[in-house]
Scaffold this motif. Structure first.
Motif, PDB file in Angstrom:
ATOM      1  N   ILE A   9      26.692 -29.394 -58.822  1.00 58.73           N
ATOM      2  CA  ILE A   9      26.068 -28.067 -58.921  1.00 58.73           C
ATOM      3  C   ILE A   9      24.551 -28.197 -58.830  1.00 58.73           C
ATOM      4  N   HIS A  10      23.997 -29.180 -59.506  1.00 62.56           N
ATOM      5  CA  HIS A  10      22.551 -29.429 -59.451  1.00 62.56           C
ATOM      6  C   HIS A  10      22.128 -29.724 -58.018  1.00 62.56           C
ATOM      7  N   GLU A  11      22.892 -30.559 -57.330  1.00 63.35           N
ATOM      8  CA  GLU A  11      22.542 -30.974 -55.970  1.00 63.35           C
ATOM      9  C   GLU A  11      22.624 -29.845 -54.957  1.00 63.35           C
ATOM     10  N   GLN A  12      23.458 -28.828 -55.219  1.00 65.79           N
ATOM     11  CA  GLN A  12      23.573 -27.734 -54.259  1.00 65.79           C
ATOM     12  C   GLN A  12      22.204 -27.148 -53.932  1.00 65.79           C
ATOM     13  N   LEU A  13      21.402 -26.851 -54.958  1.00 60.51           N
ATOM     14  CA  LEU A  13      20.067 -26.310 -54.725  1.00 60.51           C
ATOM     15  C   LEU A  13      19.039 -27.416 -54.542  1.00 60.51           C
ATOM     16  N   ASP A  14      19.131 -28.472 -55.327  1.00 59.18           N
ATOM     17  CA  ASP A  14      18.080 -29.487 -55.290  1.00 59.18           C
ATOM     18  C   ASP A  14      18.019 -30.212 -53.948  1.00 59.18           C
ATOM     19  N   TRP A  15      19.153 -30.475 -53.323  1.00 55.10           N
ATOM     20  CA  TRP A  15      19.139 -31.099 -52.002  1.00 55.10           C
ATOM     21  C   TRP A  15      18.406 -30.201 -51.013  1.00 55.10           C
ATOM     22  N   HIS A  16      18.729 -28.917 -51.027  1.00 56.55           N
ATOM     23  CA  HIS A  16      18.060 -27.959 -50.136  1.00 56.55           C
ATOM     24  C   HIS A  16      16.557 -27.910 -50.432  1.00 56.55           C
ATOM     25  N   TRP A  17      16.204 -27.893 -51.697  1.00 50.21           N
ATOM     26  CA  TRP A  17      14.800 -27.841 -52.113  1.00 50.21           C
ATOM     27  C   TRP A  17      14.039 -29.068 -51.602  1.00 50.21           C
ATOM     28  N   ARG A  18      14.596 -30.258 -51.848  1.00 54.42           N
ATOM     29  CA  ARG A  18      13.905 -31.504 -51.482  1.00 54.42           C
ATOM     30  C   ARG A  18      13.832 -31.732 -49.978  1.00 54.42           C
ATOM     31  N   THR A  19      14.886 -31.408 -49.245  1.00 52.02           N
ATOM     32  CA  THR A  19      14.954 -31.783 -47.835  1.00 52.02           C
ATOM     33  C   THR A  19      14.531 -30.680 -46.877  1.00 52.02           C
ATOM     34  N   GLN A  20      14.592 -29.424 -47.305  1.00 47.73           N
ATOM     35  CA  GLN A  20      14.276 -28.337 -46.393  1.00 47.73           C
ATOM     36  C   GLN A  20      13.242 -27.370 -46.961  1.00 47.73           C
ATOM     37  N   ALA A  21      13.553 -26.732 -48.073  1.00 49.92           N
ATOM     38  CA  ALA A  21      12.749 -25.612 -48.567  1.00 49.92           C
ATOM     39  C   ALA A  21      11.332 -26.015 -48.965  1.00 49.92           C
ATOM     40  N   ARG A  22      11.204 -26.959 -49.871  1.00 54.57           N
ATOM     41  CA  ARG A  22       9.865 -27.303 -50.361  1.00 54.57           C
ATOM     42  C   ARG A  22       8.995 -27.941 -49.285  1.00 54.57           C
ATOM     43  N   PRO A  23       9.532 -28.833 -48.430  1.00 56.25           N
ATOM     44  CA  PRO A  23       8.690 -29.362 -47.354  1.00 56.25           C
ATOM     45  C   PRO A  23       8.166 -28.269 -46.412  1.00 56.25           C
ATOM     46  N   ARG A  24       8.913 -27.175 -46.261  1.00 55.62           N
ATOM     47  CA  ARG A  24       8.445 -26.082 -45.398  1.00 55.62           C
ATOM     48  C   ARG A  24       7.220 -25.371 -45.971  1.00 55.62           C
ATOM     49  N   LEU A  25       6.908 -25.593 -47.230  1.00 54.86           N
ATOM     50  CA  LEU A  25       5.742 -24.955 -47.849  1.00 54.86           C
ATOM     51  C   LEU A  25       4.479 -25.809 -47.743  1.00 54.86           C
ATOM     52  N   ASP A  26       4.617 -27.044 -47.307  1.00 54.25           N
ATOM     53  CA  ASP A  26       3.442 -27.907 -47.151  1.00 54.25           C
ATOM     54  C   ASP A  26       2.469 -27.271 -46.158  1.00 54.25           C
ATOM     55  N   GLY A  27       1.201 -27.286 -46.493  1.00 58.03           N
ATOM     56  CA  GLY A  27       0.172 -26.748 -45.611  1.00 58.03           C
ATOM     57  C   GLY A  27      -0.025 -25.249 -45.705  1.00 58.03           C
ATOM     58  N   LEU A  28       0.652 -24.581 -46.634  1.00 59.23           N
ATOM     59  CA  LEU A  28       0.490 -23.135 -46.796  1.00 59.23           C
ATOM     60  C   LEU A  28      -0.955 -22.815 -47.179  1.00 59.23           C
ATOM     61  N   ILE A  29      -1.573 -21.912 -46.430  1.00 55.60           N
ATOM     62  CA  ILE A  29      -2.958 -21.526 -46.705  1.00 55.60           C
ATOM     63  C   ILE A  29      -3.003 -20.082 -47.203  1.00 55.60           C
ATOM     64  N   ASP A  30      -4.110 -19.711 -47.817  1.00 60.65           N
ATOM     65  CA  ASP A  30      -4.228 -18.382 -48.409  1.00 60.65           C
ATOM     66  C   ASP A  30      -4.032 -17.263 -47.398  1.00 60.65           C
ATOM     67  N   ASP A  31      -4.607 -17.373 -46.206  1.00 59.73           N
ATOM     68  CA  ASP A  31      -4.442 -16.309 -45.203  1.00 59.73           C
ATOM     69  C   ASP A  31      -2.974 -16.085 -44.866  1.00 59.73           C
ATOM     70  N   GLU A  32      -2.230 -17.143 -44.755  1.00 64.72           N
ATOM     71  CA  GLU A  32      -0.802 -17.055 -44.453  1.00 64.72           C
ATOM     72  C   GLU A  32      -0.034 -16.519 -45.659  1.00 64.72           C
ATOM     73  N   TYR A  33      -0.379 -16.996 -46.828  1.00 65.99           N
ATOM     74  CA  TYR A  33       0.262 -16.602 -48.085  1.00 65.99           C
ATOM     75  C   TYR A  33       0.180 -15.086 -48.285  1.00 65.99           C
ATOM     76  N   PHE A  34      -0.955 -14.497 -47.950  1.00 61.65           N
ATOM     77  CA  PHE A  34      -1.158 -13.057 -48.140  1.00 61.65           C
ATOM     78  C   PHE A  34      -0.915 -12.224 -46.878  1.00 61.65           C
ATOM     79  N   TRP A  35      -0.573 -12.850 -45.770  1.00 60.56           N
ATOM     80  CA  TRP A  35      -0.391 -12.147 -44.502  1.00 60.56           C
ATOM     81  C   TRP A  35       0.650 -11.043 -44.632  1.00 60.56           C
TER      82      TRP A  35
END
Length: 188
Positions: A9-35
């Motif tokens: 159950i833990h891995e269902q979300l954590d695998w997605h978080w570690r391998t897909q979701a959280r890496p997609r947030l790398d490099g997020l800048i303020d202009d994009e964040y508030f776009w």
């Protein structure tokens, strides 16, 4: 073969978080964040900034999150800032607080981050609090009712809440990933 239900159950979300979701947030800048991808998008704004007419209330302490109780039809498009705020204070934070003793997290008093970097730190913290709590559950605890902290879900087994939070996390992180794609391919 031994089956570890809590691990799965833990891995269902954590695998997605570690391998897909959280890496997609790398490099997020303020202009994009508030776009705001469409006129009238809901976001997180300074206290003195005007909100869209569809947001009948603003929540938080300091910077405020656009909101209404009766969602308009069609629902407004939301910014990355709004989606992250929802994950922080509507999904991970309050459940980590009510079920695992994490710091308080509620829409009315939360200090929403005025930067992408600050929001990422809040997201990482509330996510880590929630997941540490999930990892500490036992199979017996997963079968017990969540109790009054979850309002109408009070008699739902904890496993139902954990799976619901996983769905919410995966769903909203996918929306954020799409907003990042749209930002990257917008017309300049």
């Amino acid at each position: 073969m031994a089956f570890d239900l809590v691990h799965e159950i833990h891995e269902q979300l954590d695998w997605h978080w570690r391998t897909q979701a959280r890496p997609r947030l790398d490099g997020l800048i303020d202009d994009e964040y508030f776009w705001e991808p469409t006129p009238g998008s809901w976001s997180v704004r300074p206290h003195d900034a005007a909100a869209p007419s569809t947001a009948t209330m603003r929540l938080g302490s300091g910077w405020l999150m656009d909101f209404t109780h009766a969602e308009p039809a069609p629902p407004p498009v939301t910014t990355i800032a709004w989606r992250m705020a929802h994950l922080i204070v509507g999904v991970f934070g309050p459940r980590a607080e009510s079920h695992f003793g994490a710091p308080p997290a509620d829409y009315q008093t939360w200090k929403f981050a005025p930067t992408a970097e600050g929001a990422l730190a809040q997201l990482d913290e509330t996510y880590a609090d929630w997941m540490a709590g999930v990892r500490g559950l036992t199979p017996e605890a997963l079968g017990k009712a969540v109790g009054p902290a979850e309002g109408p879900w009070f008699d739902t087994p904890m496993i139902g809440l954990v799976l619901h939070i996983s769905r919410e996390g995966i769903h909203h992180m996918a929306e954020i990933a799409l907003l990042r794609d749209l930002w990257a391919h917008r017309e300049h």
